[in-house]
Design an enzyme around this catalytic site. Structure first.
Site, PDB file in Angstrom:
ATOM      1  N   SER A  75      -2.647 -31.903  53.202  1.00 22.83           N
ATOM      2  CA  SER A  75      -3.062 -30.962  54.234  1.00 22.83           C
ATOM      3  C   SER A  75      -3.423 -29.606  53.640  1.00 22.83           C
ATOM      4  O   SER A  75      -2.767 -29.126  52.716  1.00 22.83           O
ATOM      5  CB  SER A  75      -1.934 -30.775  55.250  1.00 22.83           C
ATOM      6  N   GLU A  89     -15.195 -25.915  40.334  1.00 21.65           N
ATOM      7  CA  GLU A  89     -15.397 -26.798  39.190  1.00 21.65           C
ATOM      8  C   GLU A  89     -14.139 -27.621  38.891  1.00 21.65           C
ATOM      9  O   GLU A  89     -14.231 -28.800  38.522  1.00 21.65           O
ATOM     10  CB  GLU A  89     -15.787 -25.958  37.971  1.00 21.65           C
ATOM     11  N   ARG A 136     -15.274 -21.527  39.240  1.00 15.93           N
ATOM     12  CA  ARG A 136     -14.346 -22.273  38.379  1.00 15.93           C
ATOM     13  C   ARG A 136     -13.341 -23.054  39.220  1.00 15.93           C
ATOM     14  O   ARG A 136     -12.973 -24.178  38.872  1.00 15.93           O
ATOM     15  CB  ARG A 136     -13.604 -21.350  37.400  1.00 15.93           C
TER      16      ARG A 136
END
EC number: 4.2.1.104
Length: 163
Positions: free
Chosen positions: A129, A106, A103
């Site tokens: 960064s 995703e 997830r």
């Protein structure tokens, strides 16, 4: 009996982790300590502390001393396990199989370009960064009693150089 949620590790499911991971997680489980408790004892952020356990962050000499004390692991043994540099990025297969890690992947897959566009508009051409970086995880409960995960990423903005 209290219900304590503790992250543990089945090393057989994570063959790419360093040997230090098994030692650290075994001691953590034996002492029944959360990452929050360990982080508090060593003076680090809980995500940074967990990253040490997974071999994704370098432990300082001070971290090693404090970890040996809180986990009951011989300091010299722990030093031998943690004194090298992390081999980052090898711990997770790609794409991730774990649902929660997937997830997170995703989120970046679905919103990555949106994040990039908004950051470029706010900061100009550059990157955030992941080295000059910090992150936190908080639990928030709404008025209906639903729990929400609040994940904050804070990375230094690095503008691209003109050459």
């Amino acid at each position: 009996m209290s219900n304590i949620n503790l992250a543990t590790l089945d090393i057989s499911e994570h063959p790419n982790l360093p040997s230090s991971s098994a030692v650290l997680f075994e001691a953590k489980a034996k002492k029944k300590l959360s990452f929050e408790a360990i982080a508090s004892a060593i003076g680090r952020n809980e995500v940074a502390t967990a990253a040490i356990f997974y071999g994704q962050a370098k432990a300082s000499a001070e971290d090693i001393v404090k970890l040996s004390e809180v986990l009951g692991i011989d300091r010299f043994y722990l030093e031998s396990l943690l004194s090298g540099f992390p081999d980052r990025g090898k711990s997770v297969t790609f794409p991730p199989k774990d649902p929660l890690i997937y997830r997170l992947f995703e989120i970046v897959q679905n919103y990555g370009y949106a994040y990039k566009a908004v950051m470029n508009e706010k900061f100009g051409d550059g990157i955030m960064s992941a080295i000059s970086f910090s992150t936190t995880v908080e639990k928030e409960t709404d008025l209906d009693g639903n729990n929400w995960a609040v994940v904050t990423w804070r990375g230094k903005w690095l503008p691209y150089s003109r050459f």
